[in-house]
Motif scaffolding. Structure first.
Motif, PDB file in Angstrom:
ATOM      1  N   GLN A 145      51.707 110.259  15.088  1.00 12.62           N
ATOM      2  CA  GLN A 145      50.328 109.786  15.184  1.00 12.62           C
ATOM      3  C   GLN A 145      49.848 109.351  13.815  1.00 12.62           C
ATOM      4  O   GLN A 145      50.225 109.939  12.804  1.00 12.62           O
ATOM      5  CB  GLN A 145      49.388 110.895  15.645  1.00 12.62           C
ATOM      6  N   LEU A 146      48.984 108.375  13.784  1.00 14.45           N
ATOM      7  CA  LEU A 146      48.270 108.007  12.572  1.00 14.45           C
ATOM      8  C   LEU A 146      46.804 108.270  12.853  1.00 14.45           C
ATOM      9  O   LEU A 146      46.229 107.709  13.787  1.00 14.45           O
ATOM     10  CB  LEU A 146      48.478 106.531  12.237  1.00 14.45           C
ATOM     11  N   ASN A 147      46.211 109.190  12.089  1.00 13.87           N
ATOM     12  CA  ASN A 147      44.789 109.460  12.271  1.00 13.87           C
ATOM     13  C   ASN A 147      44.176 109.953  10.966  1.00 13.87           C
ATOM     14  O   ASN A 147      44.880 110.208   9.995  1.00 13.87           O
ATOM     15  CB  ASN A 147      44.541 110.440  13.426  1.00 13.87           C
ATOM     16  N   TRP A 148      42.864 110.045  10.978  1.00 15.28           N
ATOM     17  CA  TRP A 148      42.135 110.570   9.824  1.00 15.28           C
ATOM     18  C   TRP A 148      41.240 111.686  10.343  1.00 15.28           C
ATOM     19  O   TRP A 148      40.092 111.453  10.720  1.00 15.28           O
ATOM     20  CB  TRP A 148      41.318 109.483   9.164  1.00 15.28           C
TER      21      TRP A 148
ATOM     22  N   ILE B 244      46.399 110.319   7.739  1.00 19.09           N
ATOM     23  CA  ILE B 244      47.710 110.977   7.691  1.00 19.09           C
ATOM     24  C   ILE B 244      48.560 110.568   8.891  1.00 19.09           C
ATOM     25  O   ILE B 244      48.046 110.299   9.968  1.00 19.09           O
ATOM     26  CB  ILE B 244      47.590 112.518   7.655  1.00 19.09           C
ATOM     27  N   TYR B 245      49.864 110.510   8.648  1.00 17.41           N
ATOM     28  CA  TYR B 245      50.824 110.400   9.742  1.00 17.41           C
ATOM     29  C   TYR B 245      51.190 111.823  10.110  1.00 17.41           C
ATOM     30  O   TYR B 245      51.530 112.630   9.250  1.00 17.41           O
ATOM     31  CB  TYR B 245      52.085 109.657   9.297  1.00 17.41           C
ATOM     32  N   VAL B 246      51.114 112.145  11.388  1.00 18.40           N
ATOM     33  CA  VAL B 246      51.483 113.472  11.869  1.00 18.40           C
ATOM     34  C   VAL B 246      52.737 113.327  12.723  1.00 18.40           C
ATOM     35  O   VAL B 246      52.742 112.611  13.721  1.00 18.40           O
ATOM     36  CB  VAL B 246      50.341 114.111  12.693  1.00 18.40           C
ATOM     37  N   PHE B 247      53.796 113.994  12.294  1.00 25.78           N
ATOM     38  CA  PHE B 247      55.082 113.960  12.979  1.00 25.78           C
ATOM     39  C   PHE B 247      55.266 115.279  13.732  1.00 25.78           C
ATOM     40  O   PHE B 247      55.287 116.337  13.119  1.00 25.78           O
ATOM     41  CB  PHE B 247      56.226 113.802  11.973  1.00 25.78           C
TER      42      PHE B 247
ATOM     43  N   PRO C  71      60.584 118.829  17.578  1.00 31.69           N
ATOM     44  CA  PRO C  71      60.910 119.761  18.659  1.00 31.69           C
ATOM     45  C   PRO C  71      61.082 121.200  18.178  1.00 31.69           C
ATOM     46  O   PRO C  71      60.850 122.136  18.925  1.00 31.69           O
ATOM     47  CB  PRO C  71      62.236 119.234  19.213  1.00 31.69           C
ATOM     48  N   SER C  72      61.475 121.379  16.910  1.00 32.79           N
ATOM     49  CA  SER C  72      61.818 122.728  16.455  1.00 32.79           C
ATOM     50  C   SER C  72      61.125 123.188  15.179  1.00 32.79           C
ATOM     51  O   SER C  72      61.189 124.365  14.847  1.00 32.79           O
ATOM     52  CB  SER C  72      63.327 122.805  16.225  1.00 32.79           C
ATOM     53  N   ALA C  73      60.467 122.302  14.446  1.00 29.89           N
ATOM     54  CA  ALA C  73      59.900 122.683  13.141  1.00 29.89           C
ATOM     55  C   ALA C  73      58.394 122.445  13.056  1.00 29.89           C
ATOM     56  O   ALA C  73      57.862 122.221  11.982  1.00 29.89           O
ATOM     57  CB  ALA C  73      60.618 121.926  12.029  1.00 29.89           C
ATOM     58  N   GLY C  74      57.699 122.467  14.178  1.00 26.68           N
ATOM     59  CA  GLY C  74      56.250 122.293  14.154  1.00 26.68           C
ATOM     60  C   GLY C  74      55.839 120.867  13.831  1.00 26.68           C
ATOM     61  O   GLY C  74      56.509 119.912  14.219  1.00 26.68           O
ATOM     62  N   TYR C  75      54.757 120.745  13.104  1.00 26.62           N
ATOM     63  CA  TYR C  75      54.210 119.443  12.735  1.00 26.62           C
ATOM     64  C   TYR C  75      54.303 119.242  11.228  1.00 26.62           C
ATOM     65  O   TYR C  75      54.086 120.171  10.456  1.00 26.62           O
ATOM     66  CB  TYR C  75      52.731 119.359  13.125  1.00 26.62           C
ATOM     67  N   TRP C  76      54.590 118.015  10.832  1.00 33.61           N
ATOM     68  CA  TRP C  76      54.588 117.620   9.419  1.00 33.61           C
ATOM     69  C   TRP C  76      53.623 116.456   9.273  1.00 33.61           C
ATOM     70  O   TRP C  76      53.572 115.584  10.146  1.00 33.61           O
ATOM     71  CB  TRP C  76      55.976 117.165   8.978  1.00 33.61           C
ATOM     72  N   SER C  77      52.858 116.440   8.189  1.00 36.46           N
ATOM     73  CA  SER C  77      51.975 115.301   7.954  1.00 36.46           C
ATOM     74  C   SER C  77      52.263 114.711   6.578  1.00 36.46           C
ATOM     75  O   SER C  77      52.692 115.404   5.669  1.00 36.46           O
ATOM     76  CB  SER C  77      50.503 115.703   8.055  1.00 36.46           C
ATOM     77  N   VAL C  78      52.014 113.401   6.476  1.00 39.96           N
ATOM     78  CA  VAL C  78      52.211 112.677   5.216  1.00 39.96           C
ATOM     79  C   VAL C  78      50.965 111.847   4.964  1.00 39.96           C
ATOM     80  O   VAL C  78      50.548 111.070   5.825  1.00 39.96           O
ATOM     81  CB  VAL C  78      53.448 111.742   5.289  1.00 39.96           C
TER      82      VAL C  78
END
Length: 82
Positions: free
Chosen positions: A45-48, A58-61, A64-71
């Motif tokens: 997702q791309l959101n603010w 932020i991009y939110v990735f 399946p196994s490591a939760g969420y990462w944002s950049v």
């Protein structure tokens, strides 16, 4: 079945799309270069978010196994969210 997930987000800000300086491929590369995650994503997702401390889109990735990462779009800052 509806599942309630408690979250600190209040909403989302308007995002100046033409000023987004990073695309999903760039954000993915940042996560993988620093060795945080190397697998595939369930969603991106791309959101603010309108939340304390979020100063950029932020991009939110979702993984399946490591939760969420944002950049961060402007800074490239990486954060992990479980």
């Amino acid at each position: 079945m509806v599942q309630f997930v408690q979250h600190h987000l209040v909403g989302a800000r308007a995002m100046p799309v033409p000023s987004v300086q990073r695309d999903t491929a760039d954000a993915d590369k940042i996560i993988k270069e620093v060795g945080h995650y190397a697998g595939q994503y369930s969603s991106i997702q791309l959101n603010w978010p309108l939340a304390p401390g979020v100063i950029e889109p932020i991009y939110v990735f979702k993984t399946p196994s490591a939760g969420y990462w944002s950049v961060g779009v402007y800074t490239g800052r990486i954060s992990r969210h479980e």
